[in-house]
Design an enzyme around this catalytic site. Structure first.
Site, PDB file in Angstrom:
ATOM      1  N   GLY A 211     -36.417  -8.890 -70.091  1.00 26.17           N
ATOM      2  CA  GLY A 211     -35.691  -8.666 -71.347  1.00 26.17           C
ATOM      3  C   GLY A 211     -34.931  -7.355 -71.380  1.00 26.17           C
ATOM      4  O   GLY A 211     -34.865  -6.694 -72.415  1.00 26.17           O
TER       5      GLY A 211
ATOM      6  N   ARG B 275     -30.703  -5.862 -73.482  1.00 26.00           N
ATOM      7  CA  ARG B 275     -30.291  -5.145 -74.703  1.00 26.00           C
ATOM      8  C   ARG B 275     -31.536  -4.505 -75.331  1.00 26.00           C
ATOM      9  O   ARG B 275     -32.669  -4.724 -74.870  1.00 26.00           O
ATOM     10  CB  ARG B 275     -29.635  -6.097 -75.707  1.00 26.00           C
ATOM     11  CG  ARG B 275     -30.553  -7.210 -76.160  1.00 26.00           C
ATOM     12  CD  ARG B 275     -29.946  -8.051 -77.283  1.00 26.00           C
ATOM     13  NE  ARG B 275     -30.963  -8.909 -77.847  1.00 26.00           N
ATOM     14  CZ  ARG B 275     -31.076 -10.216 -77.610  1.00 26.00           C
ATOM     15  NH1 ARG B 275     -30.207 -10.816 -76.831  1.00 26.00           N
ATOM     16  NH2 ARG B 275     -32.059 -10.913 -78.151  1.00 26.00           N
TER      17      ARG B 275
ATOM     18  N   ASN C 179     -41.507  -6.983 -71.329  1.00 28.02           N
ATOM     19  CA  ASN C 179     -40.861  -6.590 -72.581  1.00 28.02           C
ATOM     20  C   ASN C 179     -40.224  -7.772 -73.323  1.00 28.02           C
ATOM     21  O   ASN C 179     -40.136  -7.751 -74.548  1.00 28.02           O
ATOM     22  CB  ASN C 179     -39.789  -5.535 -72.260  1.00 28.02           C
ATOM     23  CG  ASN C 179     -38.820  -5.324 -73.396  1.00 28.02           C
ATOM     24  OD1 ASN C 179     -39.134  -4.656 -74.378  1.00 28.02           O
ATOM     25  ND2 ASN C 179     -37.622  -5.913 -73.297  1.00 28.02           N
TER      26      ASN C 179
ATOM     27  N   SER D 102     -46.674  -5.105 -80.241  1.00 32.14           N
ATOM     28  CA  SER D 102     -46.007  -4.887 -81.528  1.00 32.14           C
ATOM     29  C   SER D 102     -47.024  -4.457 -82.581  1.00 32.14           C
ATOM     30  O   SER D 102     -48.192  -4.886 -82.533  1.00 32.14           O
ATOM     31  CB  SER D 102     -45.356  -6.193 -81.998  1.00 32.14           C
ATOM     32  OG  SER D 102     -44.897  -6.056 -83.334  1.00 32.14           O
TER      33      SER D 102
ATOM     34  N   TYR E 136     -46.081 -14.789 -84.249  1.00 35.17           N
ATOM     35  CA  TYR E 136     -45.667 -13.690 -83.358  1.00 35.17           C
ATOM     36  C   TYR E 136     -46.776 -12.641 -83.280  1.00 35.17           C
ATOM     37  O   TYR E 136     -47.145 -12.188 -82.190  1.00 35.17           O
ATOM     38  CB  TYR E 136     -44.378 -13.096 -83.916  1.00 35.17           C
ATOM     39  CG  TYR E 136     -43.913 -11.786 -83.323  1.00 35.17           C
ATOM     40  CD1 TYR E 136     -43.283 -11.739 -82.085  1.00 35.17           C
ATOM     41  CD2 TYR E 136     -44.068 -10.584 -84.034  1.00 35.17           C
ATOM     42  CE1 TYR E 136     -42.828 -10.528 -81.568  1.00 35.17           C
ATOM     43  CE2 TYR E 136     -43.616  -9.382 -83.529  1.00 35.17           C
ATOM     44  CZ  TYR E 136     -42.994  -9.361 -82.298  1.00 35.17           C
ATOM     45  OH  TYR E 136     -42.545  -8.151 -81.787  1.00 35.17           O
TER      46      TYR E 136
ATOM     47  N   LYS F   8     -48.962 -11.432 -79.998  1.00 36.91           N
ATOM     48  CA  LYS F   8     -49.014 -10.032 -79.541  1.00 36.91           C
ATOM     49  C   LYS F   8     -50.456  -9.507 -79.549  1.00 36.91           C
ATOM     50  O   LYS F   8     -50.826  -8.691 -78.709  1.00 36.91           O
ATOM     51  CB  LYS F   8     -48.111  -9.153 -80.411  1.00 36.91           C
ATOM     52  CG  LYS F   8     -46.618  -9.441 -80.237  1.00 36.91           C
ATOM     53  CD  LYS F   8     -46.104  -8.997 -78.875  1.00 36.91           C
ATOM     54  CE  LYS F   8     -44.571  -8.931 -78.843  1.00 36.91           C
ATOM     55  NZ  LYS F   8     -44.053  -8.438 -77.564  1.00 36.91           N
TER      56      LYS F   8
HETATM   57  N1  LIG Z   1     -37.452  -3.576 -82.226  1.00 35.14           N
HETATM   58  C1  LIG Z   1     -38.594  -3.529 -82.902  1.00 35.14           C
HETATM   59  O1  LIG Z   1     -38.633  -3.102 -84.075  1.00 35.14           O
HETATM   60  C2  LIG Z   1     -39.867  -3.960 -82.234  1.00 35.14           C
HETATM   61  C3  LIG Z   1     -41.072  -3.742 -82.915  1.00 35.14           C
HETATM   62  C4  LIG Z   1     -42.265  -4.112 -82.317  1.00 35.14           C
HETATM   63  C5  LIG Z   1     -42.252  -4.691 -81.044  1.00 35.14           C
HETATM   64  N2  LIG Z   1     -41.069  -4.904 -80.414  1.00 35.14           N
HETATM   65  C6  LIG Z   1     -41.125  -5.503 -79.069  1.00 35.14           C
HETATM   66  O2  LIG Z   1     -40.250  -4.804 -78.209  1.00 35.14           O
HETATM   67  C7  LIG Z   1     -39.718  -5.699 -77.220  1.00 35.14           C
HETATM   68  C8  LIG Z   1     -38.202  -5.642 -77.232  1.00 35.14           C
HETATM   69  O3  LIG Z   1     -37.740  -6.000 -78.530  1.00 35.14           O
HETATM   70  P1  LIG Z   1     -36.235  -5.733 -78.999  1.00 35.14           P
HETATM   71  O4  LIG Z   1     -36.310  -5.340 -80.410  1.00 35.14           O
HETATM   72  O5  LIG Z   1     -35.524  -4.861 -78.017  1.00 35.14           O
HETATM   73  O6  LIG Z   1     -35.671  -7.248 -78.944  1.00 35.14           O
HETATM   74  P2  LIG Z   1     -34.201  -7.816 -78.657  1.00 35.14           P
HETATM   75  O7  LIG Z   1     -33.145  -6.868 -79.059  1.00 35.14           O
HETATM   76  O8  LIG Z   1     -34.189  -9.177 -79.266  1.00 35.14           O
HETATM   77  O9  LIG Z   1     -34.224  -7.975 -77.056  1.00 35.14           O
HETATM   78  C9  LIG Z   1     -35.100  -8.906 -76.480  1.00 35.14           C
HETATM   79  C10 LIG Z   1     -34.809  -9.046 -75.004  1.00 35.14           C
HETATM   80  O10 LIG Z   1     -35.641 -10.112 -74.469  1.00 35.14           O
HETATM   81  C11 LIG Z   1     -34.784 -11.100 -73.890  1.00 35.14           C
HETATM   82  N3  LIG Z   1     -35.363 -12.440 -74.017  1.00 35.14           N
HETATM   83  C12 LIG Z   1     -35.671 -13.107 -75.157  1.00 35.14           C
HETATM   84  N4  LIG Z   1     -36.108 -14.337 -74.855  1.00 35.14           N
HETATM   85  C13 LIG Z   1     -36.090 -14.422 -73.502  1.00 35.14           C
HETATM   86  C14 LIG Z   1     -36.415 -15.459 -72.579  1.00 35.14           C
HETATM   87  N5  LIG Z   1     -36.862 -16.670 -72.987  1.00 35.14           N
HETATM   88  N6  LIG Z   1     -36.292 -15.203 -71.248  1.00 35.14           N
HETATM   89  C15 LIG Z   1     -35.828 -14.003 -70.810  1.00 35.14           C
HETATM   90  N7  LIG Z   1     -35.506 -13.002 -71.635  1.00 35.14           N
HETATM   91  C16 LIG Z   1     -35.627 -13.219 -72.960  1.00 35.14           C
HETATM   92  C17 LIG Z   1     -33.466 -10.981 -74.660  1.00 35.14           C
HETATM   93  O11 LIG Z   1     -32.354 -11.545 -73.964  1.00 35.14           O
HETATM   94  P3  LIG Z   1     -31.885 -13.080 -74.185  1.00 35.14           P
HETATM   95  O12 LIG Z   1     -32.069 -13.409 -75.636  1.00 35.14           O
HETATM   96  O13 LIG Z   1     -30.459 -13.126 -73.716  1.00 35.14           O
HETATM   97  O14 LIG Z   1     -32.763 -13.913 -73.304  1.00 35.14           O
HETATM   98  C18 LIG Z   1     -33.372  -9.458 -74.719  1.00 35.14           C
HETATM   99  O15 LIG Z   1     -32.990  -8.936 -73.469  1.00 35.14           O
HETATM  100  C19 LIG Z   1     -40.292  -7.070 -77.563  1.00 35.14           C
HETATM  101  O16 LIG Z   1     -41.469  -7.286 -76.811  1.00 35.14           O
HETATM  102  C20 LIG Z   1     -40.642  -6.955 -79.031  1.00 35.14           C
HETATM  103  O17 LIG Z   1     -41.654  -7.861 -79.417  1.00 35.14           O
HETATM  104  C21 LIG Z   1     -39.879  -4.559 -80.979  1.00 35.14           C
END
Ligand SMILES: NC(=O)c1ccc[n+]([C@@H]2O[C@H](COP(=O)([O-])OP(=O)(O)OC[C@H]3O[C@@H](n4cnc5c(N)ncnc54)[C@H](OP(=O)(O)O)[C@@H]3O)[C@@H](O)[C@H]2O)c1
Length: 259
Positions: free
Chosen positions: A22, A25, A90, A145, A158, A162
């Protein structure tokens, strides 16, 4: 606003081979960039690259939401790197379900578990022989998360996935410690990324409040920047953390109550 206090040591990860899921982005892209800045060679995957995807990493288009997708990606990544020292699980996607937890359809539960929990198990299973072959010093960092600890009802599936990731990571840390492989978990709070911003907008619309209300009241005064999480990954993946395993590191500006 995120302050960059010092430049990363460009030799810290020299000779290290890293696989980050992932990384197209958001948090994943920041992790990839931070490992590259430390001198690692990095392979990442997502279903599609974006303008944010770091150019110096090898991008392999893939889907880690299925076992077959994980196996294809892992084989391609290992062929590219010749082995692996650092694995960052990730990739994930939180999909809010408004309307009550008991109305979440079975397929949504299965999707949530496949992508947010089993993807990390499957990626780890596929890469573990190569991690063991690299010898002591291997590291797995699983991105969990705050929803695992304080799940909002629309994200029950979700959050449950997690929480399973946290329990799995603990067990794996115990099992792999004798091999010198460390396993840690990061628990991010509200970080501004494309995926999370969309979810927060859903919540804001459902609650009829402004978007800013969904990240208000964070004790350290701001929502997270993806680089806040990437710095924590860099620490946990480095030899600076060589005596650290089995921990969950919360990185959330103080938002979660102390647990
Ligand atoms: N941002 C927050 O506030 C937050 C809070 C708590 C935890 N997190 C955790 O942090 C991590 C990153 O989150 P983020 O906010 O950066 O999310 P994001 O902006 O949605 O990025 C998610 C990444 O995962 C990839 N992805 C999703 N489904 C996929 C699949 N089936 N196969 C391969 N790649 C896949 C997406 O690319 P594609 O969609 O193109 O596949 C993207 O590169 C995650 O584990 C999330 O649960 C984030």
């Amino acid at each position: 606003m995120f302050r960059t206090s010092s430049s990363p040591d460009p030799t810290e990860f020299a000779g290290k081979r890293a696989i980050v899921t992932g990384g197209s982005r958001g948090i994943g892209a920041a992790i990839v960039q931070r490992l590259l800045d430390g001198g690692a060679t990095v392979v990442t995957t997502a279903r599609n690259a974006t303008d944010e995807t770091p150019k110096a990493a090898t991008f392999i288009r893939g889907d880690v939401g299925t076992l077959a997708g994980v196996q294809a990606f892992a084989a391609a990544a290992l062929a590219e790197l010749g082995g692996v020292d650092i694995v960052v699980n990730n990739a994930a996607a939180a999909r809010a379900h408004i309307g009550g937890i008991s109305s979440i359809p079975d397929e949504e539960w299965i999707d949530a578990l496949d992508l947010n929990y089993l993807s990390a198990v499957r990626v780890t299973n596929a890469l573990l022989p190569a991690l063991r072959e690299a010898g002591p010093g291997g590291v797995i960092v699983n991105i969990s998360s705050g929803a695992a600890l304080t799940p909002p009802p629309p994200l029950a599936h979700y959050g449950a996935a997690k929480a399973a990731l946290n329990a799995y990571s603990k067990a794996l840390a115990s099992e792999l410690a004798p091999a010198g492989i460390r396993v840690t978990t990061i628990i991010p709070g509200n970080v501004l990324t494309p995926g999370a911003d969309a979810i927060r907008q859903n919540f804001a619309d459902a609650m009829d409040v402004p978007l800013a209300a969904t990240t208000a009241g964070i004790p350290l005064g701001r929502p997270g920047d993806p680089r806040d999480i990437a710095e924590a990954v860099a620490y946990l993946a480095s030899d600076r953390a060589q005596w650290v395993t089995g921990v969950s590191l919360t990185v959330d500006g103080g938002e979660l109550p102390i647990v």
